[in-house]
Motif scaffolding. Structure first.
Motif, mmCIF file in Angstrom:
data_model
loop_
_atom_site.group_PDB
_atom_site.id
_atom_site.type_symbol
_atom_site.label_atom_id
_atom_site.label_comp_id
_atom_site.label_asym_id
_atom_site.label_seq_id
_atom_site.Cartn_x
_atom_site.Cartn_y
_atom_site.Cartn_z
ATOM 1 N N UNK A 1 55.573 33.623 -27.481
ATOM 2 C CA UNK A 1 55.619 32.054 -27.208
ATOM 3 C C UNK A 1 57.050 31.552 -26.946
ATOM 4 N N UNK A 2 57.909 31.938 -27.593
ATOM 5 C CA UNK A 2 59.343 31.639 -27.297
ATOM 6 C C UNK A 2 59.820 32.438 -26.155
ATOM 7 N N UNK A 3 59.061 33.272 -25.590
ATOM 8 C CA UNK A 3 59.719 33.989 -24.296
ATOM 9 C C UNK A 3 59.125 32.952 -23.426
ATOM 10 N N UNK A 4 57.714 32.502 -23.310
ATOM 11 C CA UNK A 4 57.239 31.789 -22.487
ATOM 12 C C UNK A 4 57.887 30.380 -22.548
ATOM 13 N N UNK B 1 64.190 30.074 -14.943
ATOM 14 C CA UNK B 1 63.838 30.072 -13.475
ATOM 15 C C UNK B 1 64.493 28.747 -12.845
ATOM 16 N N UNK B 2 64.865 27.737 -13.601
ATOM 17 C CA UNK B 2 65.686 26.564 -13.182
ATOM 18 C C UNK B 2 67.306 27.179 -12.844
ATOM 19 N N UNK B 3 67.568 27.999 -14.080
ATOM 20 C CA UNK B 3 69.023 28.582 -13.815
ATOM 21 C C UNK B 3 69.176 29.504 -12.462
ATOM 22 N N UNK B 4 68.180 30.421 -12.394
ATOM 23 C CA UNK B 4 68.137 31.108 -11.059
ATOM 24 C C UNK B 4 68.151 30.446 -9.923
ATOM 25 N N UNK B 5 67.554 29.329 -9.941
ATOM 26 C CA UNK B 5 67.441 28.349 -8.639
ATOM 27 C C UNK B 5 68.860 27.976 -8.350
ATOM 28 N N UNK B 6 69.749 27.708 -9.395
ATOM 29 C CA UNK B 6 71.053 27.054 -9.255
ATOM 30 C C UNK B 6 72.378 27.812 -9.232
ATOM 31 N N UNK B 7 72.106 29.200 -9.401
ATOM 32 C CA UNK B 7 73.236 30.136 -9.064
ATOM 33 C C UNK B 7 73.380 30.916 -7.933
ATOM 34 N N UNK B 8 74.269 31.256 -7.717
ATOM 35 C CA UNK B 8 74.494 32.326 -6.442
ATOM 36 C C UNK B 8 73.837 33.927 -6.948
ATOM 37 N N UNK B 9 72.867 33.975 -6.616
ATOM 38 C CA UNK B 9 72.092 35.238 -7.020
ATOM 39 C C UNK B 9 72.731 36.537 -6.278
ATOM 40 N N UNK C 1 52.812 45.908 -22.951
ATOM 41 C CA UNK C 1 52.163 47.342 -22.619
ATOM 42 C C UNK C 1 51.953 47.465 -21.444
ATOM 43 N N UNK C 2 51.780 48.767 -21.078
ATOM 44 C CA UNK C 2 51.467 49.074 -19.749
ATOM 45 C C UNK C 2 50.026 48.840 -19.299
ATOM 46 N N UNK C 3 48.904 48.806 -20.422
ATOM 47 C CA UNK C 3 47.922 48.394 -20.152
ATOM 48 C C UNK C 3 47.648 46.629 -19.718
ATOM 49 N N UNK C 4 48.642 45.998 -20.012
ATOM 50 C CA UNK C 4 48.607 44.761 -19.894
ATOM 51 C C UNK C 4 49.610 44.358 -18.540
ATOM 52 N N UNK C 5 49.744 45.120 -17.540
ATOM 53 C CA UNK C 5 50.350 44.930 -16.385
ATOM 54 C C UNK C 5 50.083 43.903 -15.846
ATOM 55 N N UNK C 6 48.646 43.956 -15.530
ATOM 56 C CA UNK C 6 48.007 42.874 -14.732
ATOM 57 C C UNK C 6 48.229 41.369 -15.184
ATOM 58 N N UNK C 7 48.451 41.359 -16.663
ATOM 59 C CA UNK C 7 48.722 40.051 -17.255
ATOM 60 C C UNK C 7 50.084 39.760 -16.698
ATOM 61 N N UNK C 8 51.166 40.377 -16.695
ATOM 62 C CA UNK C 8 52.361 39.958 -16.231
ATOM 63 C C UNK C 8 52.399 39.338 -14.988
ATOM 64 N N UNK C 9 51.778 39.858 -13.858
ATOM 65 C CA UNK C 9 51.373 39.590 -12.606
ATOM 66 C C UNK C 9 50.851 38.081 -12.435
ATOM 67 N N UNK C 10 49.786 38.141 -13.451
ATOM 68 C CA UNK C 10 48.938 36.655 -13.649
ATOM 69 C C UNK C 10 49.796 35.715 -13.931
ATOM 70 N N UNK C 11 50.682 36.108 -15.105
ATOM 71 C CA UNK C 11 51.559 35.108 -15.880
ATOM 72 C C UNK C 11 52.507 34.680 -14.622
ATOM 73 N N UNK D 1 52.492 34.500 -11.341
ATOM 74 C CA UNK D 1 51.482 33.741 -10.382
ATOM 75 C C UNK D 1 51.184 32.314 -10.818
ATOM 76 N N UNK D 2 50.751 32.559 -12.073
ATOM 77 C CA UNK D 2 50.136 31.300 -12.452
ATOM 78 C C UNK D 2 51.321 29.999 -12.529
ATOM 79 N N UNK D 3 52.444 30.401 -12.830
ATOM 80 C CA UNK D 3 53.499 29.334 -13.119
ATOM 81 C C UNK D 3 54.520 29.412 -11.846
ATOM 82 N N UNK D 4 54.129 30.051 -11.002
ATOM 83 C CA UNK D 4 55.048 29.989 -9.822
ATOM 84 C C UNK D 4 56.452 30.640 -9.974
ATOM 85 N N UNK D 5 56.468 31.545 -10.690
ATOM 86 C CA UNK D 5 57.973 31.973 -10.845
ATOM 87 C C UNK D 5 58.426 32.786 -9.768
#
Length: 193
Positions: free
Chosen positions: A91-94, A101-109, A121-131, A133-137
């Protein structure tokens, strides 16, 4: 006896509610919303100061992007690195992710490299991609590819390390943090000079 029951009822109710949230998978969402509200207060703004005893970072590991492309971490030597360890179930990560994301958009990358490292976990890799995509990060999200160095074997997530161009860990934030502040952006910029 009535006093004991009146004290026990709310405790039992809270236990049942927490268990239900855990079982349904909603605990992370509730925690995320609570964390977001806390971050908006400014109480958990990132510290914009360098650690006194900055230790040398161990670049000897490999990560991979969400497409499976392996990246030796040594690729980032000589750059300022914003390295965040997180997981989709945290939860705190989310809660802090929108501020990153906002910081990333404002600094010289080109001067500050972002490595958002999911330790799901490796078995949850699809969850990472879905997360993502869901939030357009658009953040550069990675996964470990093999072992991680001892420095990244952290006790708590989220943990964020700022690594200087000289390869020193100059800042470490543990717990949900608001990184999108003018003071922290100025701090990052000062490290690129």
């Amino acid at each position: 006896m009535t006093q004991i029951l009146s004290w026990l009822k709310p405790l039992l109710g809270a236990f049942i509610l927490i268990t239900l949230l855990q079982v349904t998978g909603l605990m992370g969402s509730v925690s995320s919303y609570a964390q977001s509200a806390l971050l908006k207060t400014g109480v958990r703004n990132a510290k914009a100061k360098t650690l006194k005893n900055a230790e040398t970072f161990d670049f000897n590991f490999t990560i991979r992007d969400l497409n499976g492309k392996r990246v030796p971490f040594e690729k980032y030597k000589g750059k300022v690195i914003f390295l965040n360890l997180w997981a989709t179930w945290c939860g705190p990560c989310r809660g802090e992710m929108p501020t990153i994301q906002s910081l990333y958009e404002k600094v010289d990358t080109s001067a500050v490299k972002f490595v958002i490292l999911s330790i799901d976990r490796d078995s949850d890799e699809a969850k990472v991609g879905k997360f993502v995509s869901q939030y357009n990060y658009t953040l550069p999200i990675y996964r470990p590819s093999g072992y991680l160095t001892k420095q990244l074997d952290v006790d708590y997530i989220p943990t964020t390390l700022i690594i200087s161009k000289e390869g020193k860990i100059v800042s470490k934030e543990i717990g949900g943090t608001n990184f999108d502040t003018a003071k922290f952006r100025k701090y990052l910029l000062s490290l690129t000079q």
